[in-house]
Design an enzyme around this catalytic site. Structure first.
Site, PDB file in Angstrom:
ATOM      1  N   ASP A 168     -14.160  -0.338  25.898  1.00  0.00           N
ATOM      2  CA  ASP A 168     -14.029   0.271  24.429  1.00  0.00           C
ATOM      3  C   ASP A 168     -15.531   0.293  24.071  1.00  0.00           C
ATOM      4  O   ASP A 168     -16.212  -0.710  23.975  1.00  0.00           O
ATOM      5  CB  ASP A 168     -13.294  -0.843  23.764  1.00  0.00           C
ATOM      6  N   TYR A 207     -20.722  11.485  22.137  1.00  0.00           N
ATOM      7  CA  TYR A 207     -21.944  11.656  21.544  1.00  0.00           C
ATOM      8  C   TYR A 207     -23.442  11.681  22.027  1.00  0.00           C
ATOM      9  O   TYR A 207     -24.158  11.773  21.271  1.00  0.00           O
ATOM     10  CB  TYR A 207     -21.843  10.516  20.540  1.00  0.00           C
ATOM     11  N   HIS A 212     -25.756   1.524  26.869  1.00  0.00           N
ATOM     12  CA  HIS A 212     -24.895   0.433  26.654  1.00  0.00           C
ATOM     13  C   HIS A 212     -23.909   0.121  27.734  1.00  0.00           C
ATOM     14  O   HIS A 212     -23.575  -1.131  28.280  1.00  0.00           O
ATOM     15  CB  HIS A 212     -23.958   0.797  25.242  1.00  0.00           C
TER      16      HIS A 212
HETATM   17  P1  ITT Z   1     -10.647   5.347  26.575  1.00  0.00           P
HETATM   18  O1  ITT Z   1      -9.371   6.048  27.110  1.00  0.00           O
HETATM   19  O2  ITT Z   1     -11.092   4.565  27.672  1.00  0.00           O
HETATM   20  O3  ITT Z   1     -10.155   4.854  25.305  1.00  0.00           O
HETATM   21  P2  ITT Z   1     -12.094   7.073  24.796  1.00  0.00           P
HETATM   22  O4  ITT Z   1     -13.255   8.164  25.236  1.00  0.00           O
HETATM   23  O5  ITT Z   1     -11.152   7.291  23.809  1.00  0.00           O
HETATM   24  O6  ITT Z   1     -11.453   6.466  26.329  1.00  0.00           O
HETATM   25  P3  ITT Z   1     -13.327   4.807  23.375  1.00  0.00           P
HETATM   26  O7  ITT Z   1     -12.026   4.583  22.791  1.00  0.00           O
HETATM   27  O8  ITT Z   1     -14.155   3.822  23.898  1.00  0.00           O
HETATM   28  O9  ITT Z   1     -13.248   5.817  24.547  1.00  0.00           O
HETATM   29  O10 ITT Z   1     -14.243   5.448  22.154  1.00  0.00           O
HETATM   30  C1  ITT Z   1     -15.320   5.572  22.304  1.00  0.00           C
HETATM   31  C2  ITT Z   1     -15.744   7.101  21.861  1.00  0.00           C
HETATM   32  O11 ITT Z   1     -17.133   6.991  21.696  1.00  0.00           O
HETATM   33  C3  ITT Z   1     -15.346   8.324  22.434  1.00  0.00           C
HETATM   34  O12 ITT Z   1     -15.050   9.322  21.705  1.00  0.00           O
HETATM   35  C4  ITT Z   1     -16.520   8.584  23.379  1.00  0.00           C
HETATM   36  O13 ITT Z   1     -16.548   9.743  23.805  1.00  0.00           O
HETATM   37  C5  ITT Z   1     -17.800   7.939  22.647  1.00  0.00           C
HETATM   38  N1  ITT Z   1     -18.483   7.232  23.652  1.00  0.00           N
HETATM   39  C6  ITT Z   1     -18.419   6.128  24.310  1.00  0.00           C
HETATM   40  N2  ITT Z   1     -19.299   5.872  25.222  1.00  0.00           N
HETATM   41  C7  ITT Z   1     -20.239   6.960  25.134  1.00  0.00           C
HETATM   42  C8  ITT Z   1     -21.295   7.282  25.737  1.00  0.00           C
HETATM   43  O14 ITT Z   1     -21.882   6.693  26.606  1.00  0.00           O
HETATM   44  N3  ITT Z   1     -21.798   8.629  25.390  1.00  0.00           N
HETATM   45  C9  ITT Z   1     -21.335   9.146  24.505  1.00  0.00           C
HETATM   46  N4  ITT Z   1     -20.045   8.915  23.661  1.00  0.00           N
HETATM   47  C10 ITT Z   1     -19.643   7.809  23.973  1.00  0.00           C
END
Ligand code: ITT
Length: 185
Positions: A65, A142, A167
């Site tokens: 997450d 992002y 991260h």
């Molecule tokens: P899951 O199914 O794993 O939850 P998700 O893309 O919805 O996939 P998250 O709930 O962790 O992931 O939400 C994180 C948000 O932040 C999501 O919109 C990602 O695109 C963004 N994000 C996470 N890590 C990122 C990264 O390394 N670079 C750019 N955006 C990132």
């Protein structure tokens, strides 16, 4: 060994694979739902997610997450980053940041891993800044509006360079250290 990655996001799977290949671990993308509870802490989402998937019978898996926490927006989109990406997107975030001088932000990534009965949760943080425009077309989410050092955006860097400082790269190294300490990989 094989490690299931439970996510809807193939970008996360690619980043994990690039780190785990060295240890002969193959990541298997599992596109499956788990509940993401409403809380201010990524760790709580991950903790609950691991317990749910384990109770449903899944074994040897990781979940992740993550979120982008912008200081001038009091941490928004933070735990709502997926929602922010789906709704206002990068253009909406840039709009919110118009005329804002403090561009500082942090990406955070919390990874939960369950192998056998061993449960590991780690968090990696990458400080940086919100750019004034979208730049680059690699990566996901992002990446085009975030720069770790005021120079290239994550989307301009390519995965290998992003992984060194990101991260997720930091959290993955912490996880690999833990797995090696416990002789699980
Ligand atoms: P899951 O199914 O794993 O939850 P998700 O893309 O919805 O996939 P998250 O709930 O962790 O992931 O939400 C994180 C948000 O932040 C999501 O919109 C990602 O695109 C963004 N994000 C996470 N890590 C990122 C990264 O390394 N670079 C750019 N955006 C990132």
């Amino acid at each position: 060994m094989k490690l299931n990655v439970v996510t809807h996001n193939p970008g996360k799977v690619k980043e994990f694979q690039s780190k785990f290949s060295e240890y002969d671990v193959t990541m298997v993308h599992v596109n499956r739902e788990y509940d993401e509870i409403q809380t201010a802490y990524l760790e709580e989402v991950v903790d609950k997610g691991i317990k749910q998937l384990y109770a449903e019978g899944l074994r040897d898996f990781v979940i992740d997450d993550s979120g982008l926490f912008i200081n001038a927006l009091k941490g928004f989109p933070g735990v709502y980053s997926a929602y922010g990406q789906k709704t206002v997107g990068n253009k909406g975030i840039l709009k919110l940041m118009e005329g804002v001088e403090d561009r500082s932000a942090q990406f955070k990534c919390c990874i939960g891993c369950m192998i056998g009965e061993e449960r590991i949760i780690v968090t990696g943080v990458c400080p940086g800044f919100i750019l004034h425009e979208e730049r680059g077309d690699e990566g996901f989410g992002y990446d085009p509006i975030f720069t770790p050092n005021g120079e290239l955006s994550f989307a301009e860097m390519g995965m290998a360079d992003k992984n060194v400082i990101s991260h997720r790269g930091i959290a993955t190294r912490m996880l690999i250290d833990e797995l090696r300490k416990r002789q699980l990989i």
